[in-house]
Design a protein around this motif. Structure first.
Motif: not given
Length: 766
Positions: A214, A217, A304, A674, A677-678, A682-684, A701-703
């Motif tokens: 993650h 941001n 990033h 948050m 998102g997890l 959320e994922e790098t 990068y989606h939140v």
């Protein structure tokens, strides 16, 4: 149990008994925490400045003669720079300086976080000192120009050629090792023989759970505006550790810590990332070479490339139970990605240490050293991803036993800390769980997955336990200045990152001093102020509170020394005094009272200033101290597309006394968002071929955004912890823990598909 939403604030402002005790168990006669202002939903004292644009953030300070900086980044994961062509950049319009390893000043390696008392750096790599490349995205040049656009354009003209070296970038195949420590403690903990007990248990769950990288941001990208004045460095930084940054920069530049001044009055989100990274060092070095003030504001991509985030994990959770659901064995082991140049193995077993009373326990963390940007703290490091694995496994076991998941948790509620053996300072998790279940309507949950439909939508309910440890780090101090006008100022080198620190501490100081909140100002965000405080580990409120308690007591002692024989307070000791109504009064005699104004006037003083260090935090050596909660989730899964929509979230928390109902509710909701998102997005994306982050922008990068967030209700027990300053425990990181598992468990209850790898995306449900 009281909800904190707009419809029900019955707890707000309720008078509570003086129940604070010092770590040695003695009452604190000066606590004054029974005053209604503690717990009241006071609006943020800095709110008006922020909504009207009056609050200046790090990239909004303008210095005379200032130039703007931009960075060029490497495109290999490991190797050497063989050619660095800067001619076109140097000839570009507005360019003042192009700094590379060939013309950078000599810099020492920065001290890494958790390796020294005040180290703040994300890694110990030499910054622009040689041609070595350590990760894909490492800064290889700094451009200074008259405008940001000119600097960015010039940086894009830099051309680099490399001699690549073999790099380790694939977490799945990388060799692992046992780390030296995990957050200063041992990487493994064993109670009994868990593997043997697991093998003989009649009911067993044994599964692997995975979580991805993650990235941070925050709304405010990392930025710094700075200038040198002879050999002194002044920074306006986005920081959650101003003293640590001042110390660390002093080490890098070989100057005294007193020669570095860090100011950070407003921070637009930190979550663990606003410490010391290469951009501050590079900006300061370039400013020294160019002899000009510099502003460096990282782009989203730059964050990033330069600022670390949460590492990926692979976790095994194995639970062996008897037929009644009692845990005979609890095993939580696995690996996390790291680099050899930082000191933060993702501590995913932290929550498992304290939550359940198993007969035998085995916890262990190994790390895989990768050639990547150093990972760092990210909201609830360890607990946020560790509870996903642990609480998912408990849900799986509950189904096997045909037990309600809440009942299984209740049957394994420990009387003492299961790994340390210490008593809990305060633990009301079961009360929070029961009240939350009733409020949420948990009794409407179907025990069999996939039974409840609304059109194409399958509906399910899930829950998971939340926890985060109480901490109070050493070094906190506070200075209280009391003036004859009746106003007070509290100075602490603390931080306001949006969590309401300034507001809550204003309330606490006002209560202790017996003053209206309008007459108290909390001064923070500057390394020149008292103490060494870190906004991290959900411990800043307790750290500041301990310091304010010490300074307040010292202030009262100093006021009593000013009292003469004509004062109604003459002859009273500090243990016979309380602060009320803008002055000091006898606890046993309301007639014996004198205002601060009168005391100072008698002594011929315009003001009185006292500074004191916080008492050492002995409470953690006597008690196991944690905040707890239960997260409830209602999920809808489309039987046609596999789309997941979260319809409701409720968090019911046991976190000691809540000091401000409004800011606490905001903190809890923010953490839970948050957590969404997890759980869901959320994922790098990390290219294992090149070690490069592939989605370094908010477009990729989606939140969670507004339309992703359902109704979120929060509530709390508001039962003070008698062993903490102010009776409060941290809440900033508690809200995210448990959310990932609660969502995954609700999705399973809805459609019968068990997801053991985050995020829960369409491909895992179709």
């Amino acid at each position: 149990m009281s909800a904190s939403n707009e419809r029900d604030r019955t707890h707000a402002g309720v008078a509570l008994a003086r129940d604070y005790r010092t770590p040695d168990g003695q009452p604190d006669p000066l606590s004054a925490l029974d005053q209604p202002r503690i717990g009241a939903p006071l609006s943020r004292v800095d709110g008006l400045q922020k909504v009207t644009g009056g609050a200046r953030f790090a990239a909004e300070f303008a210095l005379e003669g200032m130039v703007h900086a931009a960075l060029a980044y490497s495109t290999i994961a490991r190797g050497r720079i063989t050619t660095l062509d800067t001619a076109a950049a140097e000839a570009a319009p507005g360019v003042v300086l192009v700094m590379t390893h060939d013309n950078a000043p000599t810099l020492q390696s920065p001290p890494v976080f958790l390796t020294t008392a005040q180290g703040a750096a994300g890694d110990d790599h030499p910054v622009l000192q040689n041609d070595q490349v350590h990760w894909n995205g490492q800064p290889i040049a700094v451009v200074l120009a008259e405008t940001p656009e000119q600097a960015e354009h010039a940086a894009s003209l830099i051309r680099a050629e490399y001699a690549p070296e073999p790099a380790v970038t694939d977490f799945r195949t990388a060799a692992t090792r046992e780390p030296d420590n995990v957050l200063g403690g041992p990487p493994s903990v064993s109670v009994g023989d868990a593997e043997q007990a697991f093998g003989t248990a009649p009911r067993r769950v044994d599964a692997i759970y995975r979580t991805p990288r993650h990235n941070h941001n925050a709304i405010e990208p990392h930025a710094v505006t700075l200038a040198w004045h002879d050999d002194e460095l002044m920074l306006h930084d986005a920081s959650q550790c101003v003293d640590h940054v001042a110390y660390s920069l002093a080490q890098v530049f070989g100057i005294a810590e007193s020669q570095v001044h860090v100011s950070s009055p407003f921070v637009g989100g930190g979550f663990g990332s606003k410490t010391l990274w290469q951009h501050q060092i590079l900006a300061a070095a370039a400013a020294r070479v160019a002899d000009r003030p510099v502003r460096l504001a990282l782009s989203r991509e730059g964050v990033h490339r330069v600022v670390g985030g949460r590492a990926c994990t692979e976790q095994r959770v194995a639970i062996g139970a008897d037929e009644q659901g009692h845990f005979r064995a609890l095993i939580h082991t696995g690996k996390a990605a790291m680099t050899a140049h930082n000191n933060l193995p993702e501590p995913f077993t932290q929550a498992t240490r304290c939550l359940y009373g198993a007969d035998h326990v085995q916890l262990a963390i190994r790390v895989a050293d990768l050639d990547m940007l150093a990972n760092t703290f990210m909201r609830a490091p360890g607990e946020s991803v560790g509870t996903f694995a642990l609480e998912s496994a408990i849900d799986e076991l509950a189904e096997q036993l045909d037990l309600d998941p809440l009942e299984l948790r209740r049957r394994n509620e420990p009387e003492r800390d299961p790994t340390s053996g210490l008593p809990f300072s305060s633990r009301h998790l079961l009360e929070a769980s029961r009240a939350g279940a009733e409020r949420f309507g948990w009794d409407q949950r179907s025990a069999r997955p996939g039974e409840r439909y609304e059109g194409e939508w399958q509906i399910g309910l899930g829950c998971a336990t939340a926890t985060y440890p109480y901490m109070r780090m050493p070094g906190a101090a506070a200075r209280i200045t009391l003036s004859r006008s009746g106003a007070a100022r509290v100075d602490v080198a603390a931080h306001e990152m949006g969590m309401g620190t300034a507001t809550v501490q204003t309330q606490v100081a006002a209560a202790r001093l017996g003053l209206p909140v309008e007459q108290v100002r909390f001064n923070y965000g500057d390394s020149s102020l008292a103490g060494v405080v870190l906004a991290g580990g959900s411990q800043q409120t307790a750290a500041i509170g301990g310091a304010v308690i010490a300074a307040h007591r010292a202030l009262v002692e100093a006021l009593l020394e000013l009292v003469d024989g004509d004062s109604p307070l003459a002859g009273l000791t500090i243990d016979e005094i309380e602060c009320r109504d803008g002055g000091l009064g006898a606890v046993a005699d309301s007639a014996r009272f004198e205002t601060y104004d009168r005391i100072l006037a008698r002594a011929g003083r315009d003001e009185l200033a006292i500074e004191a260090d916080a008492a050492e935090s002995e409470e953690l050596s006597h008690f196991s101290m944690h905040s707890f909660g239960m997260i409830f989730c209602e999920a809808a899964v489309s039987a046609v597309t596999g789309e997941v929509r979260i319809r409701r979230l409720l968090g019911s928390f046991d976190c000691g006394r809540v000091l401000n109902a409004k800011t606490a509710a905001s903190q809890f909701r923010g953490g839970m968002i948050m957590g969404l998102g997890l759980a869901l997005m959320e994922e790098t994306q990390f290219d294992t071929r090149s070690g490069r982050i592939m989605n370094p922008s908010l477009a990729e990068y989606h939140v969670p955004v507004q339309m992703d967030v359902p109704e979120i209700e929060v509530m709390w027990t508001d039962i003070p912890d008698p062993h903490t300053p102010m009776g409060a425990r941290g809440i900033g990181e508690l809200g995210i823990t448990g959310v990932g598992a609660a969502v995954a468990n609700a999705v399973y209850n809805a459609c019968g598909r068990r997801v053991r790898e985050l995020p829960i995306t369409l491909d895992k449900l179709l």
